[in-house]
Design a protein around this motif. Structure first.
Motif, PDB file in Angstrom:
ATOM      1  N   LEU A   2       0.834  -1.203   0.000  1.00 59.74           N
ATOM      2  CA  LEU A   2       0.000   0.000   0.000  1.00 59.74           C
ATOM      3  C   LEU A   2       0.870   1.255   0.000  1.00 59.74           C
ATOM      4  O   LEU A   2       0.585   2.229  -0.700  1.00 59.74           O
ATOM      5  N   LEU A   3       1.929   1.215   0.807  1.00 55.66           N
ATOM      6  CA  LEU A   3       2.859   2.344   0.850  1.00 55.66           C
ATOM      7  C   LEU A   3       3.512   2.547  -0.513  1.00 55.66           C
ATOM      8  O   LEU A   3       3.642   3.679  -0.988  1.00 55.66           O
ATOM      9  N   ALA A   4       3.887   1.460  -1.161  1.00 57.90           N
ATOM     10  CA  ALA A   4       4.527   1.561  -2.480  1.00 57.90           C
ATOM     11  C   ALA A   4       3.589   2.174  -3.519  1.00 57.90           C
ATOM     12  O   ALA A   4       4.002   3.030  -4.304  1.00 57.90           O
ATOM     13  N   ILE A   5       2.329   1.765  -3.520  1.00 56.14           N
ATOM     14  CA  ILE A   5       1.365   2.334  -4.463  1.00 56.14           C
ATOM     15  C   ILE A   5       1.173   3.818  -4.180  1.00 56.14           C
ATOM     16  O   ILE A   5       1.189   4.656  -5.090  1.00 56.14           O
ATOM     17  N   GLY A   6       0.996   4.164  -2.913  1.00 59.35           N
ATOM     18  CA  GLY A   6       0.798   5.567  -2.546  1.00 59.35           C
ATOM     19  C   GLY A   6       1.981   6.427  -2.930  1.00 59.35           C
ATOM     20  O   GLY A   6       1.815   7.503  -3.528  1.00 59.35           O
ATOM     21  N   LEU A   7       3.179   5.969  -2.599  1.00 55.75           N
ATOM     22  CA  LEU A   7       4.383   6.734  -2.957  1.00 55.75           C
ATOM     23  C   LEU A   7       4.542   6.848  -4.467  1.00 55.75           C
ATOM     24  O   LEU A   7       4.948   7.903  -4.976  1.00 55.75           O
ATOM     25  N   GLY A   8       4.223   5.780  -5.184  1.00 59.34           N
ATOM     26  CA  GLY A   8       4.310   5.827  -6.642  1.00 59.34           C
ATOM     27  C   GLY A   8       3.395   6.889  -7.231  1.00 59.34           C
ATOM     28  O   GLY A   8       3.790   7.641  -8.130  1.00 59.34           O
ATOM     29  N   LEU A   9       2.172   6.959  -6.726  1.00 63.97           N
ATOM     30  CA  LEU A   9       1.235   7.982  -7.206  1.00 63.97           C
ATOM     31  C   LEU A   9       1.743   9.384  -6.893  1.00 63.97           C
ATOM     32  O   LEU A   9       1.727  10.270  -7.750  1.00 63.97           O
ATOM     33  N   VAL A  10       2.204   9.586  -5.666  1.00 62.89           N
ATOM     34  CA  VAL A  10       2.690  10.912  -5.257  1.00 62.89           C
ATOM     35  C   VAL A  10       3.905  11.326  -6.078  1.00 62.89           C
ATOM     36  O   VAL A  10       3.962  12.440  -6.606  1.00 62.89           O
TER      37      VAL A  10
END
Length: 140
Positions: A124-132
């Motif tokens: 979840l952290l990886a997806i969020g950071l990728g979007l940001v």
């Protein structure tokens, strides 16, 4: 209506939303014992939560998860905003993993059997950071 999500972001947003919405829906039906358990684990990691009523905490957590899940599903919510929310949420979950006794093997980041569920929130952290990161870079 203008869409703020790029086509390649949809699978990650939907995958994260499905897990978070399911969790939020499950918490809407939490009884007092479940609420006490959730609150106890959270308050053990984040002491500022100790003064909150467990049932009220669980309701608020449920509403937050439902709002975040909806933000990830709705294509008109900018990916920067959805990604920032997901990053913050996932960081909180990983904080539970890192700070709760018994979640990790002694002196290691490797999860114990009890910690596997929380350690998996790393995606979840990886997806969020990728979007940001993508939105801050301005990639088109």
């Amino acid at each position: 209506m203008r869409f703020f999500v790029r086509p390649h972001q949809i699978p990650g947003r939907l995958a994260a939303a499905a897990i978070i919405l399911n969790s939020g829906i499950g918490k809407t039906k939490a009884d007092e014992q479940t609420a006490a358990g959730l609150h106890g684990m959270a308050a053990g990691t984040y002491p500022f939560l100790r003064g909150q009523d467990p049932v009220a905490f669980t309701r608020l957590l449920s509403k937050g998860e439902l709002a975040l899940g909806a933000a990830l599903v709705l294509p008109f919510v900018p990916s920067l905003l959805a990604g920032a929310g997901l990053t913050a949420f996932a960081a909180g979950l990983l904080g539970l993993y890192l700070r709760t006794p018994g979640m990790r093997e002694e002196g290691s980041l490797r999860p114990t059997q009890q910690g596997i569920g929380l350690s998996k929130d790393l995606w979840l952290l990886a997806i969020g950071l990728g979007l940001v990161i993508e939105e801050l870079r301005g990639d088109d």
